[in-house]
Design a protein around this motif. Structure first.
Motif, PDB file in Angstrom:
ATOM      1  N   GLN A 137       3.096 -12.016   9.414  1.00  0.00           N
ATOM      2  CA  GLN A 137       2.300 -10.803   9.232  1.00  0.00           C
ATOM      3  C   GLN A 137       2.243 -10.398   7.763  1.00  0.00           C
ATOM      4  OE1 GLN A 137       0.328  -9.197  11.168  1.00  0.00           O
ATOM      5  NE2 GLN A 137      -0.127  -7.563   9.707  1.00  0.00           N
ATOM      6  N   THR A 157      -0.321 -12.510   6.169  1.00  0.00           N
ATOM      7  CA  THR A 157      -1.636 -12.062   6.620  1.00  0.00           C
ATOM      8  C   THR A 157      -2.097 -10.876   5.779  1.00  0.00           C
ATOM      9  OG1 THR A 157      -1.271 -12.828   8.885  1.00  0.00           O
ATOM     10  CG2 THR A 157      -2.942 -11.125   8.563  1.00  0.00           C
ATOM     11  N   MET A 158      -1.176  -9.947   5.497  1.00  0.00           N
ATOM     12  CA  MET A 158      -1.519  -8.798   4.663  1.00  0.00           C
ATOM     13  C   MET A 158      -1.916  -9.248   3.255  1.00  0.00           C
ATOM     14  SD  MET A 158       1.103  -5.725   5.760  1.00  0.00           S
ATOM     15  CE  MET A 158       2.617  -6.635   5.448  1.00  0.00           C
ATOM     16  N   ASP A 162       0.823  -1.220   0.000  1.00  0.00           N
ATOM     17  CA  ASP A 162       0.000   0.000   0.000  1.00  0.00           C
ATOM     18  C   ASP A 162       0.850   1.260   0.000  1.00  0.00           C
ATOM     19  OD1 ASP A 162      -2.227  -1.563  -0.031  1.00  0.00           O
ATOM     20  OD2 ASP A 162      -2.739  -1.296   2.083  1.00  0.00           O
ATOM     21  N   ARG A 185      -3.311 -12.117   2.470  1.00  0.00           N
ATOM     22  CA  ARG A 185      -4.648 -12.716   2.571  1.00  0.00           C
ATOM     23  C   ARG A 185      -5.738 -11.643   2.704  1.00  0.00           C
ATOM     24  NH1 ARG A 185      -1.587 -16.555   6.013  1.00  0.00           N
ATOM     25  NH2 ARG A 185      -1.516 -18.564   4.929  1.00  0.00           N
ATOM     26  N   GLU A 186      -5.345 -10.511   3.266  1.00  0.00           N
ATOM     27  CA  GLU A 186      -6.301  -9.407   3.415  1.00  0.00           C
ATOM     28  C   GLU A 186      -6.464  -8.600   2.136  1.00  0.00           C
ATOM     29  OE1 GLU A 186      -4.556  -7.301   6.646  1.00  0.00           O
ATOM     30  OE2 GLU A 186      -5.463  -8.573   8.192  1.00  0.00           O
ATOM     31  N   GLY A 187      -5.710  -8.969   1.103  1.00  0.00           N
ATOM     32  CA  GLY A 187      -5.859  -8.294  -0.180  1.00  0.00           C
ATOM     33  C   GLY A 187      -5.026  -7.045  -0.354  1.00  0.00           C
ATOM     34  N   LYS A 188      -4.001  -6.856   0.485  1.00  0.00           N
ATOM     35  CA  LYS A 188      -3.139  -5.692   0.345  1.00  0.00           C
ATOM     36  C   LYS A 188      -2.415  -5.727  -1.005  1.00  0.00           C
ATOM     37  CE  LYS A 188      -3.655  -4.009   4.591  1.00  0.00           C
ATOM     38  NZ  LYS A 188      -4.207  -2.670   4.869  1.00  0.00           N
TER      39      LYS A 188
END
Length: 290
Positions: free
Chosen positions: A50, A53-54, A33, A56-59
């Motif tokens: 982490q 995780t980002m 981002d 998977r969150e679509g970052k």
């Protein structure tokens, strides 16, 4: 060591091995981002869980080469100390990193005519590159000359087998590795690609299997077909995209099937992981051919 080994963060070596052998690592960069990070920082433990995780969150994640200014500072510092340098780099078939650092070192070599400066394009990635660095570091530790280590790498790099699979084809689509149609169809049918890195250093899909467990077993099946005997004496590297349980499953298969004692497991770094995604699983070993 009589010379210094320099590599880059795409080798995916665990920090303990980097410290044990006194290796120098050039960090590639990635942006999340719009904020820039480095995929390896000496003395710091990167929170790769982490990072995934980002993902998977679509970052939105993009990647870039090492900083040339920082790379020059490190390399010039070693040469100023009177050290010879062997750079062992990320596949030129997957990144421009090797060409940039090779050019930088050629220019520096002309400024330091009394120093030996050598480079090796591993045509390898992730733990494949890392395993070659590990072999080189052990040779250097045992007293091999910089030329002998370079020659061994050139003679053996195409025997470093890479076998990969991924859990989510959409990340390969975003990275331009598969078409959108193939990614959607594979997802709907639970198709998992089994891929390898070829002799030109490119990531190539070779077969498709249905289901995650079958894809993991396929990696070990390929090892059985090509690994150099005695397989039990090899050190095997496994890298994963935040799926440690699957990595341990593959490691157990390797131990049970071949009697291998030394298995090193680590994360796939962010620069490679940004293109392959969470759930990436990769197995590396010496073989008759890639």
């Amino acid at each position: 060591m009589a010379f210094e080994i320099v590599t880059d963060s795409s080798c995916n070596l665990v920090e303990d091995l980097i410290d044990e052998y006194g290796l120098h690592v050039l960090p590639l960069s990635f942006m999340v981002d719009g904020q820039q990070y480095q995929s390896y920082l000496k003395g710091e433990r990167t929170d790769l869980k982490q990072f995934y995780t980002m993902m998977r969150e679509g970052k939105v994640i993009t990647t870039s080469l090492p900083s040339m200014a920082e790379s020059e500072a490190l390399l010039r510092g070693l040469l100023d100390e009177g050290k010879d340098v062997l750079y062992i780099g990320f596949s030129s078939g997957l990144s421009g990193t090797y060409e940039e650092i090779d050019l930088l070192l050629r220019n520096l070599a002309s400024e330091y005519p009394d120093r030996t400066v050598l480079t090796v394009d591993t045509l390898a990635a992730s733990g494949g590159e890392g395993l070659l660095v590990w072999y080189a570091a052990n040779m250097a530790k045992d007293g091999a000359s910089i030329e002998k280590v370079r020659d061994w790498l050139e003679e053996n790099k195409l025997h470093l087998a890479h076998w990969f699979t991924v859990d989510d084809l959409m990340f390969l689509f975003r990275g331009g590795r598969v078409s959108k149609t193939s990614a959607w169809a594979g997802t709907l049918l639970n198709i998992k690609p089994v891929m390898h890195v070829d002799d030109e250093g490119h990531l190539i899909p070779l077969e498709k299997v249905r289901g995650r467990k079958k894809s993991l077993k396929a990696l070990v099946d390929h090892m059985e077909q090509t690994a150099i005997a005695p397989v039990s004496d090899q050190t095997v590297f496994i890298t994963h995209g935040d799926c440690l349980e699957d990595a341990e499953f593959v490691a157990d298969l390797v131990r049970e099937r071949f009697g291998v004692k030394d298995v090193v497991i680590n994360y796939v770094d962010p620069v490679i992981g940004a293109h392959s995604g969470p759930g990436t699983m990769a197995l590396f070993f010496l073989a008759d051919h890639r």
